[in-house]
Design an enzyme around this catalytic site. Structure first.
Site, PDB file in Angstrom:
ATOM      1  N   HIS A  27      -3.690  -5.602   0.986  1.00  0.00           N
ATOM      2  CA  HIS A  27      -3.283  -5.977   2.556  1.00  0.00           C
ATOM      3  C   HIS A  27      -3.382  -7.390   2.681  1.00  0.00           C
ATOM      4  O   HIS A  27      -4.008  -7.645   3.375  1.00  0.00           O
ATOM      5  CB  HIS A  27      -3.660  -5.032   3.469  1.00  0.00           C
ATOM      6  CG  HIS A  27      -3.518  -3.540   3.347  1.00  0.00           C
ATOM      7  ND1 HIS A  27      -2.273  -3.136   3.687  1.00  0.00           N
ATOM      8  CD2 HIS A  27      -4.256  -2.660   3.045  1.00  0.00           C
ATOM      9  CE1 HIS A  27      -2.423  -1.959   3.560  1.00  0.00           C
ATOM     10  NE2 HIS A  27      -3.588  -1.635   2.993  1.00  0.00           N
TER      11      HIS A  27
ATOM     12  N   CYS B  43       0.827  -0.988   0.002  1.00  0.00           N
ATOM     13  CA  CYS B  43      -0.016  -0.067  -0.070  1.00  0.00           C
ATOM     14  C   CYS B  43       0.862   1.182   0.136  1.00  0.00           C
ATOM     15  O   CYS B  43       1.473   1.793  -0.967  1.00  0.00           O
ATOM     16  CB  CYS B  43      -1.009  -0.105   0.970  1.00  0.00           C
ATOM     17  SG  CYS B  43      -2.396   1.287   0.923  1.00  0.00           S
TER      18      CYS B  43
ATOM     19  N   GLU C 183      -1.324  -8.779   4.767  1.00  0.00           N
ATOM     20  CA  GLU C 183      -1.113  -9.062   6.257  1.00  0.00           C
ATOM     21  C   GLU C 183      -2.611  -8.771   7.012  1.00  0.00           C
ATOM     22  O   GLU C 183      -2.325  -9.012   8.261  1.00  0.00           O
ATOM     23  CB  GLU C 183      -0.051  -7.835   6.664  1.00  0.00           C
ATOM     24  CG  GLU C 183      -0.671  -6.304   6.823  1.00  0.00           C
ATOM     25  CD  GLU C 183      -0.854  -5.596   5.631  1.00  0.00           C
ATOM     26  OE1 GLU C 183      -0.908  -6.173   4.478  1.00  0.00           O
ATOM     27  OE2 GLU C 183      -0.546  -4.398   5.579  1.00  0.00           O
TER      28      GLU C 183
END
Lengths: 256, 1003
Positions: free
Chosen positions: A213, A95, A215
């Site tokens: 994302h 990002c 994560e």
């Protein structure tokens, strides 16, 4: 010895916590270090195995997303970062981190000289120019050189950005494709990105940047459809981090 | 430490740089501006908008350096181009430029300046930046352009519109302030003069309070200084001390409400209530005798998980053995009415600072937001003077919360929007913040001798009088009169401040400070005043870093500039704290020290004493007024009546799904980052296609634990016009029910109250407030849900230029936070499978008053359904038990729009069909089909049960004597069918229902 992932902090970076957790679950040791500390003393970069640029709004994304942080890195930290890249150690930018990698020129990284890294790509206002947070399906490009996506077909995870539209001149896009540097494409383009591109890598496959994302899909309760019994492991983002940690561990185990 | 540059290099000039899209056809901002102009019905001949960013840079003359700044910093080499100076305006249209007024916070300018200094070093020794926007409105005429600029591009309060390329010769600068100590004669003023002074000096104090201050100075044998009066006004403001809720109230019942809190039924158990012989009731401190009394009683009984209630900046409850969670909800209504973007942004920013200022600082982990606005399709021609269009208000308050919350890296996870035309001039913006804090850090205590260390933003004139302004009433001239009370935030300043504070809190040597609080309303005056309440404080006002020169000592003291935190630090640890701050570029100052011999507040400016007040008088001196409250029955009925009495069930269902209160809020939800921090478990929109309205958000605050937190709201405003007592109980019930529906433990739910009422000087409004507060007491005790924090905003009405006063409906937001023992056992509302049974738990009663059915004209606005406090809590506990057993595939509360609306939402969120049979709806008495489908009887839950668990579920409900019935079964037909008495009364396409629900707010 666990590989060490160094996670960069800076004013406005906010997904460092998420990224630390992902690397920990993937088996790495993590260190979160502020940009100013690294500018004073870059040795933590030299001693890490993986360098990670997390998401957030560095310096408020003022002027444009990632611009100010990218300039600071270019002016004050490039030597250390480039030494890490040239040594063949993995790098990830997610990002805002991806925006930084693109705006420093580390991606696409066609050149092999740190002083000659022009910005060839940009990440700019979404086609509908406002922030959007939603889950997306990502397809790993077949034949990509990306080390991070090895053995993975699909990933599902959220996007959360206002300036995530991947834009590059056609010749750069062609070169990325023919070079195996396109790593991820959106199954359904959420922001108007050229050729549905969600993530790319450098020519070595080790420097990896993406807007979504992964994560934020590393726990069985993260997936948007986990309560309806979706097979969340099959689309987990954790595998990306496991790949890099495994690669870093194997690299470290090899005799110099 | 910082100082202000006072000497300018001799040769400086203002450079102007425009940054344009390189390709005019690739201009998303321009395209979106055109789209909005069309959406606002403002585009007549406008056919294209071209956008550009304008940077004005004042620095030493150096053309090559400017070129480098433009090329390497301001313009993107791939898709933008820059122009030094100005391009010509469009030949076939109007060029509009929007620039901030001098002194208005411009975060982009601040970042740009820092980046230029970083890039050019000494060459930029003097550098100031301002930014603006340029819109070339192609095809538009001047009048059209002006209308567009006024209605959507600029707000006069903070911005100026230019129709020529703007580039001043030099920036306006502050001039140095010379001390001018001002005394305000008050000792000889009579009542009339006191009242006049209160209003004209924007003190907004009552006559009794003004008299009390006058008498204090008569005794002190001197006149007050201006800063002393301001300090008293801030500290005694409604916003800061909640004097209405804490007042002694004489409540009379002009009309017998028939049920709920009735004078004839008040017993001796009700703390602080005395029934007088004349039938009035004397309530000593309404807050203490109702809301806080319930919490106190619960804590004295078995509720042992409250850690800090009504004391600190947020309520604190236990999360697990080592950590606690905090919750605070604030309103920011009046600033948002005038400047919605800045008002909402600083609303959430201020609430986050409350979290950071709780105990020894909690880490913010989630935000919530609720907006109340008028019809977004309001006729622009009928907009009263001084009022922004509701559509603009809603768009900008969403953008404000979005930009602040997202930049802070805090997920915004739960909220609601309520539409009522009475919010036209006075919209409501509620912002909530949840935090995580180690239990052993839940309390701080200032020590004598502690330094007063301020971290974060600089002090400017922004927000002066915010605390007192919130106590005033809005009128059409407010935007002019109070424009200085508007605040613009800078989220990154707050984020870096938070990063440093958490580092100081979690330092290896232990927490580096003894206490912390935020600068909110009242600025330093409130923060230092509160922290120094028990010890006194000495403050050197010239030490505060300023945004610009020229602030008087009083302005410094009461400025509500954002993003400032005040820490009490032992002198020997100041160095460690400030080193952490400097390492991350967070500004700090040492403003003085806590502790004076006679416990006074002493204010100095460059060594001269400018104010001295006794802390006891400041904090205890405010007289407790006695106020008159009367319940005089329901508000005048404004409902449309049963205009759709003949509509079919299917038509009514569509009308309800399309009602903006019910309709999808995806347009808002998608703009908020609800995933950041990595703890998301149940998102605001749920189901495989993420298009079902989740009942509550669930998140895991600790990433190494599966213990979770559910956040929900209850808001039943439509009932309040009839009886706020029952509205309040319904809101508590709804908030608790929402939390239970996702898997919260009903014995571990804490709640918060936020009252927004029209003027409580009117006994009628205070009467309705009393009824709401009394219901808080009854509801909290019945559900065993302690109130842990609350706020009130009690002057929400707007007076138009023609003298008409529009009072908002009494609005009580209940926010709930519940502990979820195991995130893996959470359920969501989307239907999970064909063949699963749909059961309704809880009975439907026939009343349709205060329902959405009445709002859409499907019924008369008659009697209210009433929460049954005897059965509802046990019923919810049973639902929670079934969820915990893993027997429930999905659960959804039946609230806005009733059972059939909830059932339809479950079906389309799961992509399934559903066959409903109204014969299964549990009910009391006669129940017409329309009531079975759409009544909003509280406490009901729809549960989806797998066939293999069906018998066990039925047995459990039956044994617990919980009313229940099978109302339908999910299928693969793609249809929602409804049967009644053997015949089919509705047959709808589920996808069409979904589209109906998605469309109204799909902006």
């Amino acid at each position: 010895m666990k590989p060490v992932a160094l996670i960069l902090r800076a004013a406005g970076i906010n997904r460092d916590v998420d990224l630390v957790r992902a690397f920990e679950l993937a088996g790495a040791e993590t260190r979160c270090v502020h940009l100013h500390e690294l500018i004073e003393d870059a040795s933590p970069i030299a001693s890490c195995d993986i360098l990670a640029f997390p998401g957030g709004f560095s310096y408020g994304d003022d002027i444009s997303a990632g611009r100010i942080l990218a300039n600071r890195i270019r002016h004050q930290l490039m030597d250390a970062v480039w030494t890490h890249v040239a040594a063949g150690k993995p790098v990830i930018g997610i990002c805002n981190g991806f925006q930084v990698l693109v705006k420093t020129g580390l991606l696409p990284g066609f050149e092999t000289d740190a002083d000659q890294l022009p910005q060839r790509i940009t990440l700019t206002d979404n086609a509908l120019p406002r922030f959007v947070n939603k889950w997306v399906d990502l397809k790993v490009e077949s034949g990509t050189k990306c080390v991070w996506t090895r053995g993975i077909d699909t990933i599902e995870c959220p996007i959360a950005h206002g300036e995530g539209r991947f834009v590059a001149p056609p010749e750069v896009l062609d070169r990325l494709e023919s070079n195996g540097q396109v790593a991820l494409r959106y199954a359904s383009n959420p922001n108007g990105s050229d050729r549905d591109i969600a993530g790319i890598c450098d020519p070595t496959g080790l420097v990896f940047g993406l807007m979504p994302h992964p994560e934020d899909n590393i726990h069985p309760n993260h997936h948007t459809a986990w309560t309806s019994g979706a097979d969340t492991a099959a689309t987990s983002g954790l595998r990306l981090f496991e790949n890099a940690v495994r690669y870093a561990a194997e690299r470290a185990a090899q005799p110099a | 430490m910082t100082s202000i540059e006072t000497e300018l290099p001799s040769i400086t000039r203002v450079y102007r740089i425009e940054v344009h899209p390189a390709d005019v056809s690739d201009d998303p901002v321009g395209r979106n501006t055109l789209h909005e102009a069309q959406e606002f019905h403002l585009a007549q001949s406008l056919r294209e908008v071209r956008s550009a960013r304008v940077y004005l840079i004042e620095m030493t003359l150096d053309d090559s350096a400017i070129e480098r700044v433009a090329a390497e910093l301001l313009a993107d080499p791939v898709n933008q181009r820059y122009v030094l100076g100005a391009t010509d305006g469009p030949s076939d249209g109007v060029g509009v430029e929007v620039h901030y007024l001098p002194g208005v916070m411009d975060p982009v300018a601040m970042s740009t300046k820092d980046a230029i200094v970083e890039m050019l070093g000494d060459a930029a020794a003097y550098c100031e930046v301002r930014t603006g926007f340029r819109y070339d409105l192609i095809g538009a005429g001047r009048g059209e352009a002006e209308a567009i600029a006024r209605a959507m591009l600029a707000n006069d309060v903070i911005q100026k519109v230019e129709y020529e390329a703007y580039c001043p010769d030099a920036f306006v600068k502050g001039t140095r302030y010379e001390l001018n100590l001002t005394h305000i004669p008050i000792r000889d003023l009579d009542d009339d003069a006191l009242v006049r002074m209160s209003r004209e000096a924007h003190l907004f104090l009552s006559l009794e309070e003004m008299r009390c201050i006058r008498d204090y100075y008569r005794e002190a044998e001197r006149e007050p200084t201006d800063v002393e009066l301001e300090t008293l006004a801030q500290t005694w403001s409604e916003h800061c001390v909640h004097k209405t809720l804490k007042s002694r109230i004489r409540y009379s019942q002009e009309v017998d409400p028939g049920s709920g809190f009735r004078v004839s039924e008040i017993d001796s158990d009700r703390p602080g209530h005395v029934v007088n012989e004349d039938g009035t009731v004397e309530i000593d401190n309404l807050l203490k005798s109702t809301i806080a009394a319930a919490t106190k009683k619960l804590m004295a009984e078995e509720v042992d998980w409250c850690i800090s209630v009504f004391e600190d900046n947020a309520g604190v409850i236990a999360f697990d053995e080592t950590d606690a969670v905090t919750f605070k909800v604030e309103t920011h209504n009046h600033p948002s009415a005038i400047e919605p973007y800045g008002g909402a942004a600083t609303g959430i920013g201020g609430c986050i600072r409350d979290t950071m200022g709780t105990g020894l600082s909690a880490k913010p982990i989630a935000n919530t937001d609720v907006f109340c606005v008028a019809d977004p399709n309001w006729d622009r021609a009928k907009l009263p003077k001084g009022v922004l269009h509701p559509r603009r208000v809603l768009k900008q308050v969403v953008a404000g919360v979005r930009d602040y919350g997202n930049r802070m890296g805090i997920p915004t996870v739960n909220g609601a929007v309520w539409f009522d035309d009475r919010y036209l001039g006075n919209p409501l913006v509620y912002a909530g913040s949840v935090g995580l804090i180690p239990r052993d850090m839940a309390f701080g205590e200032v020590q004598p001798g502690d330094r007063i260390i301020v971290l974060g933003g600089r002090t400017g004139r922004d927000g002066i009088h915010g605390a007192t302004f919130s106590s005033a009433e809005l009128t059409d001239t407010h935007a002019d009169e109070f424009s200085h009370a508007v605040q613009i935030g800078n989220a990154i300043t707050e984020k870096t401040c938070m990063d440093v504070i958490l580092r100081a809190r979690d330092h290896a040597d232990g927490c580096l400070y003894n206490a912390i609080t935020d600068c909110g309303a009242g600025g330093f005056s409130s923060a230092v005043g509160e922290m120094g309440e028990k010890l006194g404080a000495t403050v050197d006002l010239e030490k505060a870093p300023l945004k610009y020169e020229g602030l008087s000592y009083t302005e410094i003291w009461i400025s509500e500039a954002q993003e400032r935190m005040v820490l009490a630090v032992s002198p020997e640890k100041v160095g460690q704290v400030t080193a952490l701050a400097e390492a991350e570029d967070v500004e700090w100052c040492d403003l003085g020290s806590f502790g004076t011999d006679s416990k006074e507040l002493v204010l100095r400016y460059e060594g001269t004493e400018v104010g001295r007040l006794s802390m006891a008088f400041l904090h205890e001196g405010i007289p407790q007024p006695t106020r008159v409250a009367a319940w005089s029955g329901a508000n005048e009925n404004s409902s449309p009546g049963a205009t759709k009495a003949n509509a079919s069930i299917g038509e009514l269902l569509e009308a309800l799904l399309a009602h903006p209160n019910v309709a999808s809020k995806h347009w808002i939800v998608r703009q908020y980052d609800h995933e950041v921090q990595g703890g998301s478990v149940a998102k605001p929109l749920v189901g495989p296609a993420a298009d079902g309205p989740g009942d509550a958000a669930v998140l895991r605050p600790k990433l190494d634990s599966d213990k979770a937190l559910a956040l929900s709201v209850g808001l039943c405003t439509a009932m309040g016009d009839i009886d706020p007592y029952w509205m309040t109980l319904a809101a508590i019930d709804e908030a608790v029910r929402n939390a239970v529906c996702v898997g919260a433990d009903p014995s571990k739910i804490a709640i918060l109250d936020n009252f927004c009422w029209p003027s409580c000087d009117d006994p009628k409004n205070l009467g309705s407030l009393v009824r709401a507060a009394e219901a808080c007491y009854d509801g909290a005790l019945a559900y065993r849900t302690p109130f842990i924090s609350g706020k009130d905003s009690l002057n929400n009405q707007f007076t138009t230029d023609t003298g008409e006063t529009i009072q908002i409906p009494p609005t009580l937001l209940i926010s709930a936070m519940g502990i979820v023992p195991d995130s893996g056992k959470c359920v969501t509302m989307d239907a999970k499978g064909a063949g699963n049974y749909l059961l309704q738990v809880g009975v439907t009663t026939g009343e349709l008053g205060g329902s959405h059915l009445a709002l859409v004209g499907g019924a008369d606005n008659g009697d209210l359904p009433k929460v049954d406090l005897r059965h509802a809590p046990a019923q919810l506990a049973k639902v929670a038990e079934l969820i915990g057993n893993g027997w429930i595939a999905g659960a959804h509360d039946c609230s806005d729009g009733g059972m059939l609306t909830a059932a339809a939402e479950m079906a389309f969120a799961g992509g399934l069909g559903l066959a409903v049979d109204l014969a299964g709806v549990p009910h009391t008495g006669e129940l017409p089909d329309v009531a079975a489908c759409f009544a909003e009887t509280p406490s009901r839950v729809l549960i989806e049960v797998l066939p293999e668990h069906y018998d066990a579920v039925i047995k459990a409900l039956r044994e617990a004597s919980v009313a229940h019935g099978e109302v339908g079964r999910f299928n693969d037909s793609g249809r929602l069918t409804v049967r009644s008495g053997g015949g089919q009364v509705a047959d709808c396409d589920v996808n069409a229902l979904r589209r109906t629900w998605l469309a109204p707010l799909d902006w």
